[in-house]
Design a protein around this motif. Sequence first.
Motif, PDB file in Angstrom:
ATOM      1  N   HIS A 173       0.828  -1.216   0.000  1.00  0.00           N
ATOM      2  CA  HIS A 173       0.000   0.000   0.000  1.00  0.00           C
ATOM      3  C   HIS A 173       0.860   1.264   0.000  1.00  0.00           C
ATOM      4  O   HIS A 173       0.597   2.241   0.705  1.00  0.00           O
ATOM      5  CB  HIS A 173      -0.946   0.020   1.214  1.00  0.00           C
ATOM      6  CG  HIS A 173      -1.848  -1.173   1.260  1.00  0.00           C
ATOM      7  ND1 HIS A 173      -2.889  -1.358   0.380  1.00  0.00           N
ATOM      8  CD2 HIS A 173      -1.824  -2.273   2.072  1.00  0.00           C
ATOM      9  CE1 HIS A 173      -3.494  -2.508   0.657  1.00  0.00           C
ATOM     10  NE2 HIS A 173      -2.862  -3.085   1.673  1.00  0.00           N
ATOM     11  N   ILE A 174       1.936   1.199  -0.793  1.00  0.00           N
ATOM     12  CA  ILE A 174       2.840   2.339  -0.967  1.00  0.00           C
ATOM     13  C   ILE A 174       2.826   2.720  -2.448  1.00  0.00           C
ATOM     14  O   ILE A 174       2.936   1.852  -3.314  1.00  0.00           O
ATOM     15  CB  ILE A 174       4.281   1.989  -0.540  1.00  0.00           C
ATOM     16  CG1 ILE A 174       4.316   1.609   0.936  1.00  0.00           C
ATOM     17  CG2 ILE A 174       5.226   3.163  -0.809  1.00  0.00           C
ATOM     18  CD1 ILE A 174       5.659   1.094   1.385  1.00  0.00           C
ATOM     19  N   SER A 175       2.703   4.006  -2.742  1.00  0.00           N
ATOM     20  CA  SER A 175       2.671   4.454  -4.130  1.00  0.00           C
ATOM     21  C   SER A 175       4.077   4.845  -4.605  1.00  0.00           C
ATOM     22  O   SER A 175       4.687   5.759  -4.070  1.00  0.00           O
ATOM     23  CB  SER A 175       1.738   5.658  -4.288  1.00  0.00           C
ATOM     24  OG  SER A 175       1.794   6.134  -5.623  1.00  0.00           O
ATOM     25  N   ILE A 176       4.573   4.109  -5.589  1.00  0.00           N
ATOM     26  CA  ILE A 176       5.848   4.490  -6.236  1.00  0.00           C
ATOM     27  C   ILE A 176       5.591   4.782  -7.718  1.00  0.00           C
ATOM     28  O   ILE A 176       6.491   4.712  -8.552  1.00  0.00           O
ATOM     29  CB  ILE A 176       6.914   3.382  -6.072  1.00  0.00           C
ATOM     30  CG1 ILE A 176       6.424   2.072  -6.684  1.00  0.00           C
ATOM     31  CG2 ILE A 176       7.282   3.200  -4.613  1.00  0.00           C
ATOM     32  CD1 ILE A 176       7.507   0.996  -6.731  1.00  0.00           C
ATOM     33  N   ASP A 177       4.341   5.111  -8.001  1.00  0.00           N
ATOM     34  CA  ASP A 177       3.910   5.357  -9.381  1.00  0.00           C
ATOM     35  C   ASP A 177       4.706   6.486 -10.029  1.00  0.00           C
ATOM     36  O   ASP A 177       5.172   6.378 -11.161  1.00  0.00           O
ATOM     37  CB  ASP A 177       2.412   5.689  -9.386  1.00  0.00           C
ATOM     38  CG  ASP A 177       1.785   5.420 -10.741  1.00  0.00           C
ATOM     39  OD1 ASP A 177       2.073   4.352 -11.321  1.00  0.00           O
ATOM     40  OD2 ASP A 177       1.041   6.290 -11.222  1.00  0.00           O
ATOM     41  N   GLY A 178       4.860   7.601  -9.282  1.00  0.00           N
ATOM     42  CA  GLY A 178       5.589   8.746  -9.827  1.00  0.00           C
ATOM     43  C   GLY A 178       7.063   8.428 -10.046  1.00  0.00           C
ATOM     44  O   GLY A 178       7.658   8.844 -11.048  1.00  0.00           O
ATOM     45  N   ILE A 179       7.633   7.680  -9.101  1.00  0.00           N
ATOM     46  CA  ILE A 179       9.049   7.295  -9.241  1.00  0.00           C
ATOM     47  C   ILE A 179       9.238   6.422 -10.474  1.00  0.00           C
ATOM     48  O   ILE A 179      10.200   6.597 -11.243  1.00  0.00           O
ATOM     49  CB  ILE A 179       9.528   6.559  -7.975  1.00  0.00           C
ATOM     50  CG1 ILE A 179       9.480   7.501  -6.764  1.00  0.00           C
ATOM     51  CG2 ILE A 179      10.940   6.007  -8.172  1.00  0.00           C
ATOM     52  CD1 ILE A 179       9.802   6.827  -5.447  1.00  0.00           C
ATOM     53  N   LEU A 180       8.311   5.486 -10.680  1.00  0.00           N
ATOM     54  CA  LEU A 180       8.386   4.625 -11.859  1.00  0.00           C
ATOM     55  C   LEU A 180       8.222   5.438 -13.147  1.00  0.00           C
ATOM     56  O   LEU A 180       8.892   5.177 -14.153  1.00  0.00           O
ATOM     57  CB  LEU A 180       7.320   3.540 -11.789  1.00  0.00           C
ATOM     58  CG  LEU A 180       7.552   2.432 -10.756  1.00  0.00           C
ATOM     59  CD1 LEU A 180       6.358   1.505 -10.685  1.00  0.00           C
ATOM     60  CD2 LEU A 180       8.801   1.647 -11.113  1.00  0.00           C
TER      61      LEU A 180
END
Length: 368
Positions: A173-180
């Motif tokens: 439940h951690i967002s790394i969408d922007g990093i990706l």
Amino acid sequence: MNRQTAIVWTSVIGIITNVVLVGFKMLVGVLAGSIAIILDAVNNLTDVLSSVVTIIGTKLAARHPDEGHPYGHGRFEYLTTLFVGLIILATGIMALIESIPKILHPELADYSWATITVVVAAIITKLILGWYVRRAGKRFSSSSLVASGIDALFDAVLSFATLIGIIVTLVFHISIDGILGGLIAFFIIKTALQVLLEASNDIIGQTADRDLIRKLKKQICTFPEVSGAYDLMLHNYGPSDLIGSVRIQIPDHLTAREIHHLTREISQRVYTKFGVDLTIGIYAENKDDLIHHQIKERILEVINQYPEIRQMHGFYVDDDRKLITFDLVVSFGYPNRTKLKSRVIRELRKTYPTYKYLLTIDSDIENE
């Protein structure tokens, strides 16, 4: 299937595949609210445009020579590759701009098993497409297809990174969408710069392939009259259009008739085997006698004192005119060739003062 048809069909396959992927990825990305998947879809959309440009460039490159372009239009393919690189670069920059807000203000995306299925399918599809397009590009000497194939393989890697991001979100439940998204943008920009560099080198002109140079020289020297091949220059007017020149060293007793037949036969054999159109010049070689051999060996002793000189060739002693001629090959980085030439002549005059000297300083164009 000829080269042009093969390139066009390969590009059409790429267009159809990428259009399908764009549709699925864009739909899934919007529904899930994932910037990484949306940017992945946009990247596939640029692949469609790249394939269209490749087709156009291939068609233009296949046009026959005319008065204004006597060597044909083959270099259109290099311009096509340059344009493809610019498209990829623009995509990377836009992807980076879109990713920055997501990095600063991350939000959890709504992923599902359907999302994972689409991304996995995209990875497998891109791996197969990238391998196929790159293989076709190498087979048919198309830098545009090679660039598109490499881009497709990168897409597979980036889609895999997106898949990792989805799994991280679902499990932790951690967002790394922007990093990706930023990671995808970085790889897109890196790929674009590589494509642009290769295309620029082809347009400007670069050293010919060393392996091809060796093969050409080896083929030329199979003729018994030829004792050496030098000053080989190749000019690229398209991936399959090579024009060049070479000087061969042959005995000075050959007649003009014999030289005519020899050079024509060499040109024909080289063109048939390698597709290279060669213009052939000659260096005369003294008959193998002790006097001329001793002169050459003594001059070589003088030449070998200069580490910047990589080779001496075209050596000939004209006894009637008391003239010695030869060429010296030095590296491109050597600063003062005129001074070097004067120094060598001064040294040689000490050894053989009764002779005049005519020598040429050549650049190491063969880069061997």
